[in-house]
Scaffold this motif. Sequence first.
Motif, PDB file in Angstrom:
ATOM      1  N   TYR A  35      99.739  73.977  17.424  1.00  0.00           N
ATOM      2  CA  TYR A  35     100.860  73.047  17.306  1.00  0.00           C
ATOM      3  C   TYR A  35     100.483  71.911  16.363  1.00  0.00           C
ATOM      4  O   TYR A  35      99.390  71.345  16.463  1.00  0.00           O
ATOM      5  CB  TYR A  35     101.188  72.505  18.699  1.00  0.00           C
ATOM      6  CG  TYR A  35     102.307  71.488  18.742  1.00  0.00           C
ATOM      7  CD1 TYR A  35     103.503  71.710  18.060  1.00  0.00           C
ATOM      8  CD2 TYR A  35     102.177  70.319  19.474  1.00  0.00           C
ATOM      9  CE1 TYR A  35     104.529  70.777  18.100  1.00  0.00           C
ATOM     10  CE2 TYR A  35     103.203  69.385  19.533  1.00  0.00           C
ATOM     11  CZ  TYR A  35     104.379  69.618  18.835  1.00  0.00           C
ATOM     12  OH  TYR A  35     105.398  68.697  18.880  1.00  0.00           O
ATOM     13  N   ASN A  36     101.386  71.626  15.461  1.00  0.00           N
ATOM     14  CA  ASN A  36     101.208  70.479  14.566  1.00  0.00           C
ATOM     15  C   ASN A  36     102.302  69.462  14.875  1.00  0.00           C
ATOM     16  O   ASN A  36     103.417  69.575  14.371  1.00  0.00           O
ATOM     17  CB  ASN A  36     101.296  70.945  13.105  1.00  0.00           C
ATOM     18  CG  ASN A  36     101.356  69.780  12.139  1.00  0.00           C
ATOM     19  OD1 ASN A  36     100.958  68.663  12.467  1.00  0.00           O
ATOM     20  ND2 ASN A  36     101.857  70.028  10.947  1.00  0.00           N
ATOM     21  N   PRO A  37     101.992  68.470  15.730  1.00  0.00           N
ATOM     22  CA  PRO A  37     103.034  67.524  16.169  1.00  0.00           C
ATOM     23  C   PRO A  37     103.606  66.686  15.034  1.00  0.00           C
ATOM     24  O   PRO A  37     104.738  66.213  15.128  1.00  0.00           O
ATOM     25  CB  PRO A  37     102.313  66.627  17.193  1.00  0.00           C
ATOM     26  CG  PRO A  37     100.875  66.918  17.091  1.00  0.00           C
ATOM     27  CD  PRO A  37     100.690  68.200  16.326  1.00  0.00           C
ATOM     28  N   LEU A  38     102.846  66.527  13.971  1.00  0.00           N
ATOM     29  CA  LEU A  38     103.293  65.720  12.845  1.00  0.00           C
ATOM     30  C   LEU A  38     104.571  66.281  12.223  1.00  0.00           C
ATOM     31  O   LEU A  38     105.433  65.544  11.761  1.00  0.00           O
ATOM     32  CB  LEU A  38     102.175  65.711  11.795  1.00  0.00           C
ATOM     33  CG  LEU A  38     102.068  64.516  10.882  1.00  0.00           C
ATOM     34  CD1 LEU A  38     101.745  63.266  11.673  1.00  0.00           C
ATOM     35  CD2 LEU A  38     100.983  64.766   9.836  1.00  0.00           C
ATOM     36  N   CYS A  39     104.668  67.601  12.210  1.00  0.00           N
ATOM     37  CA  CYS A  39     105.791  68.260  11.533  1.00  0.00           C
ATOM     38  C   CYS A  39     106.611  69.099  12.511  1.00  0.00           C
ATOM     39  O   CYS A  39     107.751  69.431  12.233  1.00  0.00           O
ATOM     40  CB  CYS A  39     105.237  69.118  10.402  1.00  0.00           C
ATOM     41  SG  CYS A  39     106.426  70.085   9.479  1.00  0.00           S
ATOM     42  N   GLY A  40     106.002  69.425  13.671  1.00  0.00           N
ATOM     43  CA  GLY A  40     106.702  70.260  14.645  1.00  0.00           C
ATOM     44  C   GLY A  40     106.440  71.747  14.476  1.00  0.00           C
ATOM     45  O   GLY A  40     107.147  72.565  15.056  1.00  0.00           O
ATOM     46  N   GLY A  63     108.347  76.912  12.073  1.00  0.00           N
ATOM     47  CA  GLY A  63     107.927  75.678  11.426  1.00  0.00           C
ATOM     48  C   GLY A  63     108.351  75.664   9.982  1.00  0.00           C
ATOM     49  O   GLY A  63     109.188  76.463   9.557  1.00  0.00           O
ATOM     50  N   CYS A  64     107.745  74.751   9.240  1.00  0.00           N
ATOM     51  CA  CYS A  64     108.126  74.576   7.845  1.00  0.00           C
ATOM     52  C   CYS A  64     107.565  75.722   7.001  1.00  0.00           C
ATOM     53  O   CYS A  64     106.702  76.491   7.449  1.00  0.00           O
ATOM     54  CB  CYS A  64     107.626  73.238   7.329  1.00  0.00           C
ATOM     55  SG  CYS A  64     105.836  73.143   7.241  1.00  0.00           S
ATOM     56  N   ALA A  65     108.032  75.800   5.780  1.00  0.00           N
ATOM     57  CA  ALA A  65     107.631  76.878   4.874  1.00  0.00           C
ATOM     58  C   ALA A  65     106.118  76.924   4.677  1.00  0.00           C
ATOM     59  O   ALA A  65     105.526  78.005   4.621  1.00  0.00           O
ATOM     60  CB  ALA A  65     108.328  76.694   3.521  1.00  0.00           C
ATOM     61  N   ALA A 121     101.141  64.799   3.213  1.00  0.00           N
ATOM     62  CA  ALA A 121     101.729  64.852   4.556  1.00  0.00           C
ATOM     63  C   ALA A 121     101.810  66.278   5.083  1.00  0.00           C
ATOM     64  O   ALA A 121     102.002  66.503   6.277  1.00  0.00           O
ATOM     65  CB  ALA A 121     103.130  64.225   4.540  1.00  0.00           C
ATOM     66  N   ARG A 122     101.687  67.265   4.176  1.00  0.00           N
ATOM     67  CA  ARG A 122     101.846  68.652   4.601  1.00  0.00           C
ATOM     68  C   ARG A 122     100.513  69.373   4.787  1.00  0.00           C
ATOM     69  O   ARG A 122     100.498  70.562   5.092  1.00  0.00           O
ATOM     70  CB  ARG A 122     102.684  69.449   3.581  1.00  0.00           C
ATOM     71  CG  ARG A 122     103.948  68.773   3.149  1.00  0.00           C
ATOM     72  CD  ARG A 122     104.749  68.174   4.303  1.00  0.00           C
ATOM     73  NE  ARG A 122     105.450  69.130   5.131  1.00  0.00           N
ATOM     74  CZ  ARG A 122     106.620  69.657   4.830  1.00  0.00           C
ATOM     75  NH1 ARG A 122     107.226  69.355   3.713  1.00  0.00           N
ATOM     76  NH2 ARG A 122     107.204  70.493   5.654  1.00  0.00           N
ATOM     77  N   ILE A 123      99.411  68.674   4.590  1.00  0.00           N
ATOM     78  CA  ILE A 123      98.115  69.357   4.678  1.00  0.00           C
ATOM     79  C   ILE A 123      97.897  69.948   6.070  1.00  0.00           C
ATOM     80  O   ILE A 123      97.388  71.060   6.212  1.00  0.00           O
ATOM     81  CB  ILE A 123      96.978  68.407   4.243  1.00  0.00           C
ATOM     82  CG1 ILE A 123      97.049  68.240   2.722  1.00  0.00           C
ATOM     83  CG2 ILE A 123      95.602  68.955   4.653  1.00  0.00           C
ATOM     84  CD1 ILE A 123      96.111  67.228   2.142  1.00  0.00           C
ATOM     85  N   LYS A 124      98.336  69.230   7.102  1.00  0.00           N
ATOM     86  CA  LYS A 124      98.150  69.755   8.461  1.00  0.00           C
ATOM     87  C   LYS A 124      99.021  70.981   8.719  1.00  0.00           C
ATOM     88  O   LYS A 124      98.686  71.824   9.548  1.00  0.00           O
ATOM     89  CB  LYS A 124      98.407  68.674   9.504  1.00  0.00           C
ATOM     90  CG  LYS A 124      97.220  67.734   9.558  1.00  0.00           C
ATOM     91  CD  LYS A 124      97.368  66.622  10.534  1.00  0.00           C
ATOM     92  CE  LYS A 124      96.049  65.849  10.573  1.00  0.00           C
ATOM     93  NZ  LYS A 124      96.194  64.591  11.298  1.00  0.00           N
ATOM     94  N   CYS A 125     100.134  71.064   8.012  1.00  0.00           N
ATOM     95  CA  CYS A 125     100.965  72.268   8.107  1.00  0.00           C
ATOM     96  C   CYS A 125     100.162  73.469   7.609  1.00  0.00           C
ATOM     97  O   CYS A 125     100.211  74.556   8.177  1.00  0.00           O
ATOM     98  CB  CYS A 125     102.222  72.118   7.253  1.00  0.00           C
ATOM     99  SG  CYS A 125     103.198  70.654   7.644  1.00  0.00           S
ATOM    100  N   ALA A 126      99.430  73.245   6.517  1.00  0.00           N
ATOM    101  CA  ALA A 126      98.665  74.338   5.904  1.00  0.00           C
ATOM    102  C   ALA A 126      97.414  74.684   6.704  1.00  0.00           C
ATOM    103  O   ALA A 126      96.983  75.833   6.717  1.00  0.00           O
ATOM    104  CB  ALA A 126      98.285  73.958   4.476  1.00  0.00           C
TER     105      ALA A 126
HETATM  106 ZN    ZN Z   1     104.967  71.700   8.664  1.00  0.00          ZN
END
Ligand code: ZN
Length: 147
Positions: A35-40, A63-65, A121-126
């Motif tokens: 889970y990445n709470p920053l982005c959901g 989640g995001c792309a 801001a998207r590094i945690k998504c990756a």
């Molecule tokens: Zn994300």
Amino acid sequence: MSDLSDLYQEVILDHNRNPRNAGKLPGATCQLEGYNPLCGDRLTLYLRMDGDVVADLRFEGQGCAISIASASLMTEAVKGLRLADVEALFAGVHKLLTGRAEAAPNLGKVAVLSGVREYPARIKCATLAWHTLRAATQGEQLPVTTE
Ligand code: ZN
């Protein structure tokens, strides 16, 4: 740099639209949530280990792309690898995403993720899928969060 950005956009869009190794894995030997709470972003990773080899893996994600594309690229990159090689790849990706290394040739297609450094801001998504994978291979059972 613009070549990398174009390639980055192209690969992210492609893997987001058409994620590889998506879905549940029959016969999985372990599964773990991230889970990445920053982005959901949320994902569940399924692994089937054969000794110290990742024989197969799949994921379900919402989640995001970037989070989906990174998980998709990761499943392609680590399938069939020994744990020691998974660990080396994780270290390489982590350095790449946190800006301490240029694209290393041994990262292959995964190196395209370096494009995310333009969007801090998207590094945690990756990194979500990679942290979840690493925790799963270390026998962790509690959900992983990037915070
Ligand atoms: Zn994300």
